[in-house]
Design a protein around this motif. Structure first.
Motif, PDB file in Angstrom:
ATOM      1  N   ASP A   9       0.834  -1.194   0.000  1.00  0.00           N
ATOM      2  CA  ASP A   9       0.000   0.000   0.000  1.00  0.00           C
ATOM      3  C   ASP A   9       0.870   1.245   0.000  1.00  0.00           C
ATOM      4  O   ASP A   9       2.019   1.218   0.443  1.00  0.00           O
ATOM      5  CB  ASP A   9      -0.917   0.037   1.237  1.00  0.00           C
ATOM      6  N   LEU A  10       0.272   2.330  -0.482  1.00  0.00           N
ATOM      7  CA  LEU A  10       0.892   3.647  -0.409  1.00  0.00           C
ATOM      8  C   LEU A  10       0.166   4.471   0.649  1.00  0.00           C
ATOM      9  O   LEU A  10      -0.990   4.194   0.982  1.00  0.00           O
ATOM     10  CB  LEU A  10       0.789   4.367  -1.757  1.00  0.00           C
ATOM     11  N   VAL A  11       0.846   5.475   1.145  1.00  0.00           N
ATOM     12  CA  VAL A  11       0.191   6.449   2.002  1.00  0.00           C
ATOM     13  C   VAL A  11      -0.949   7.036   1.164  1.00  0.00           C
ATOM     14  O   VAL A  11      -0.745   7.429   0.015  1.00  0.00           O
ATOM     15  CB  VAL A  11       1.180   7.545   2.450  1.00  0.00           C
ATOM     16  N   ASP A  12      -2.145   7.074   1.733  1.00  0.00           N
ATOM     17  CA  ASP A  12      -3.326   7.471   0.970  1.00  0.00           C
ATOM     18  C   ASP A  12      -3.465   8.996   0.921  1.00  0.00           C
ATOM     19  O   ASP A  12      -4.397   9.581   1.475  1.00  0.00           O
ATOM     20  CB  ASP A  12      -4.572   6.831   1.578  1.00  0.00           C
ATOM     21  N   GLN A  13      -2.493   9.625   0.237  1.00  0.00           N
ATOM     22  CA  GLN A  13      -2.494  11.069   0.037  1.00  0.00           C
ATOM     23  C   GLN A  13      -2.138  11.324  -1.428  1.00  0.00           C
ATOM     24  O   GLN A  13      -1.046  10.939  -1.876  1.00  0.00           O
ATOM     25  CB  GLN A  13      -1.486  11.758   0.948  1.00  0.00           C
ATOM     26  N   PRO A  14      -3.026  11.962  -2.180  1.00  0.00           N
ATOM     27  CA  PRO A  14      -2.790  12.158  -3.618  1.00  0.00           C
ATOM     28  C   PRO A  14      -1.453  12.804  -3.961  1.00  0.00           C
ATOM     29  O   PRO A  14      -0.814  12.397  -4.935  1.00  0.00           O
ATOM     30  CB  PRO A  14      -3.962  13.049  -4.049  1.00  0.00           C
ATOM     31  N   ASP A  15      -0.988  13.779  -3.178  1.00  0.00           N
ATOM     32  CA  ASP A  15       0.288  14.425  -3.501  1.00  0.00           C
ATOM     33  C   ASP A  15       1.449  13.453  -3.345  1.00  0.00           C
ATOM     34  O   ASP A  15       2.382  13.431  -4.161  1.00  0.00           O
ATOM     35  CB  ASP A  15       0.504  15.680  -2.661  1.00  0.00           C
ATOM     36  N   GLU A  19       4.050  11.921  -6.241  1.00  0.00           N
ATOM     37  CA  GLU A  19       5.515  11.909  -6.091  1.00  0.00           C
ATOM     38  C   GLU A  19       6.066  10.503  -6.317  1.00  0.00           C
ATOM     39  O   GLU A  19       7.081  10.327  -6.999  1.00  0.00           O
ATOM     40  CB  GLU A  19       5.917  12.385  -4.694  1.00  0.00           C
ATOM     41  N   TYR A  20       5.412   9.515  -5.731  1.00  0.00           N
ATOM     42  CA  TYR A  20       5.845   8.119  -5.874  1.00  0.00           C
ATOM     43  C   TYR A  20       5.851   7.715  -7.350  1.00  0.00           C
ATOM     44  O   TYR A  20       6.810   7.131  -7.845  1.00  0.00           O
ATOM     45  CB  TYR A  20       4.924   7.209  -5.061  1.00  0.00           C
ATOM     46  N   GLU A  21       4.778   8.049  -8.038  1.00  0.00           N
ATOM     47  CA  GLU A  21       4.706   7.721  -9.467  1.00  0.00           C
ATOM     48  C   GLU A  21       5.779   8.467 -10.261  1.00  0.00           C
ATOM     49  O   GLU A  21       6.358   7.909 -11.198  1.00  0.00           O
ATOM     50  CB  GLU A  21       3.316   8.004 -10.015  1.00  0.00           C
ATOM     51  N   ALA A  22       6.062   9.711  -9.893  1.00  0.00           N
ATOM     52  CA  ALA A  22       7.105  10.482 -10.583  1.00  0.00           C
ATOM     53  C   ALA A  22       8.456   9.784 -10.431  1.00  0.00           C
ATOM     54  O   ALA A  22       9.218   9.691 -11.399  1.00  0.00           O
ATOM     55  CB  ALA A  22       7.165  11.907 -10.041  1.00  0.00           C
ATOM     56  N   TYR A  23       8.780   9.301  -9.236  1.00  0.00           N
ATOM     57  CA  TYR A  23      10.032   8.562  -9.050  1.00  0.00           C
ATOM     58  C   TYR A  23      10.065   7.320  -9.948  1.00  0.00           C
ATOM     59  O   TYR A  23      11.112   6.967 -10.494  1.00  0.00           O
ATOM     60  CB  TYR A  23      10.211   8.137  -7.590  1.00  0.00           C
ATOM     61  N   HIS A  24       8.938   6.676 -10.114  1.00  0.00           N
ATOM     62  CA  HIS A  24       8.909   5.451 -10.907  1.00  0.00           C
ATOM     63  C   HIS A  24       8.858   5.703 -12.413  1.00  0.00           C
ATOM     64  O   HIS A  24       9.090   4.781 -13.195  1.00  0.00           O
ATOM     65  CB  HIS A  24       7.770   4.543 -10.427  1.00  0.00           C
ATOM     66  N   ARG A  25       8.606   6.930 -12.812  1.00  0.00           N
ATOM     67  CA  ARG A  25       8.719   7.269 -14.242  1.00  0.00           C
ATOM     68  C   ARG A  25      10.178   7.460 -14.639  1.00  0.00           C
ATOM     69  O   ARG A  25      10.511   7.432 -15.830  1.00  0.00           O
ATOM     70  CB  ARG A  25       7.909   8.531 -14.554  1.00  0.00           C
ATOM     71  N   SER A  26      11.038   7.654 -13.642  1.00  0.00           N
ATOM     72  CA  SER A  26      12.474   7.817 -13.919  1.00  0.00           C
ATOM     73  C   SER A  26      13.291   7.121 -12.824  1.00  0.00           C
ATOM     74  O   SER A  26      14.037   7.767 -12.091  1.00  0.00           O
ATOM     75  CB  SER A  26      12.826   9.301 -14.011  1.00  0.00           C
ATOM     76  N   ILE A  45       4.560  -2.554 -12.177  1.00  0.00           N
ATOM     77  CA  ILE A  45       3.820  -2.186 -10.979  1.00  0.00           C
ATOM     78  C   ILE A  45       2.520  -1.535 -11.434  1.00  0.00           C
ATOM     79  O   ILE A  45       2.529  -0.638 -12.280  1.00  0.00           O
ATOM     80  CB  ILE A  45       4.623  -1.221 -10.077  1.00  0.00           C
ATOM     81  N   TYR A  46       1.421  -1.992 -10.851  1.00  0.00           N
ATOM     82  CA  TYR A  46       0.096  -1.459 -11.143  1.00  0.00           C
ATOM     83  C   TYR A  46      -0.452  -0.818  -9.866  1.00  0.00           C
ATOM     84  O   TYR A  46      -0.119  -1.237  -8.759  1.00  0.00           O
ATOM     85  CB  TYR A  46      -0.857  -2.580 -11.569  1.00  0.00           C
ATOM     86  N   ARG A  47      -1.302   0.188 -10.049  1.00  0.00           N
ATOM     87  CA  ARG A  47      -1.884   0.870  -8.893  1.00  0.00           C
ATOM     88  C   ARG A  47      -3.388   0.980  -9.046  1.00  0.00           C
ATOM     89  O   ARG A  47      -3.901   1.286 -10.122  1.00  0.00           O
ATOM     90  CB  ARG A  47      -1.295   2.278  -8.752  1.00  0.00           C
ATOM     91  N   TYR A  48      -4.081   0.750  -7.963  1.00  0.00           N
ATOM     92  CA  TYR A  48      -5.506   1.035  -7.851  1.00  0.00           C
ATOM     93  C   TYR A  48      -5.688   1.797  -6.548  1.00  0.00           C
ATOM     94  O   TYR A  48      -5.445   1.251  -5.464  1.00  0.00           O
ATOM     95  CB  TYR A  48      -6.348  -0.237  -7.847  1.00  0.00           C
TER      96      TYR A  48
END
Length: 111
Positions: A9-15, A19-26, A45-48
């Motif tokens: 799980d991720l911390v349930d905060q959109p910001d 950020e997490y997704e941005a790190y995983h784009r690079s 990695i998939y996210r819902y």
């Protein structure tokens, strides 16, 4: 070849999720190297919402223990892992310090 599926799980905060997704784009090159060198041929990695699912196709001689040992000796991987804890939340039932939890396959069609 073997396939593993893990959840986290991720911390349930959109910001923070952004950020997490941005790190995983690079993803840092050293992290990509550590994945490939461990015998992981494909990873996605998939996210819902705030739940993640990781799919890994690995060589027959892949070992989670060997990967953990190599990662423990890699300062850059340790830096990445510490950074990712800002965004990640261990699943209920995970062992202390455990991030990704191996999922049990309960159904498969074909293959």
């Amino acid at each position: 070849m073997k396939r593993y599926v893990l959840a986290l799980d991720l911390v349930d905060q959109p910001d923070l999720i952004e950020e997490y997704e941005a790190y995983h784009r690079s993803v840092w090159p050293e992290i990509q190297d550590s994945i490939v060198n461990a015998g992981i041929h494909h990873m996605a990695i998939y996210r819902y919402g705030h739940r993640l699912m990781m799919l890994m196709d690995v060589s027959d001689d892949f070992s989670f223990e060997q990967k953990a040992k190599a990662d423990g000796n890699n300062e850059r991987v340790q830096e990445w892992e510490q950074l990712m804890w800002k965004y990640q939340v261990a699943l209920p039932g995970a062992k202390p310090g455990e991030k990704w939890v191996l999922m049990d396959k309960i159904f498969e069609l074909g293959g």
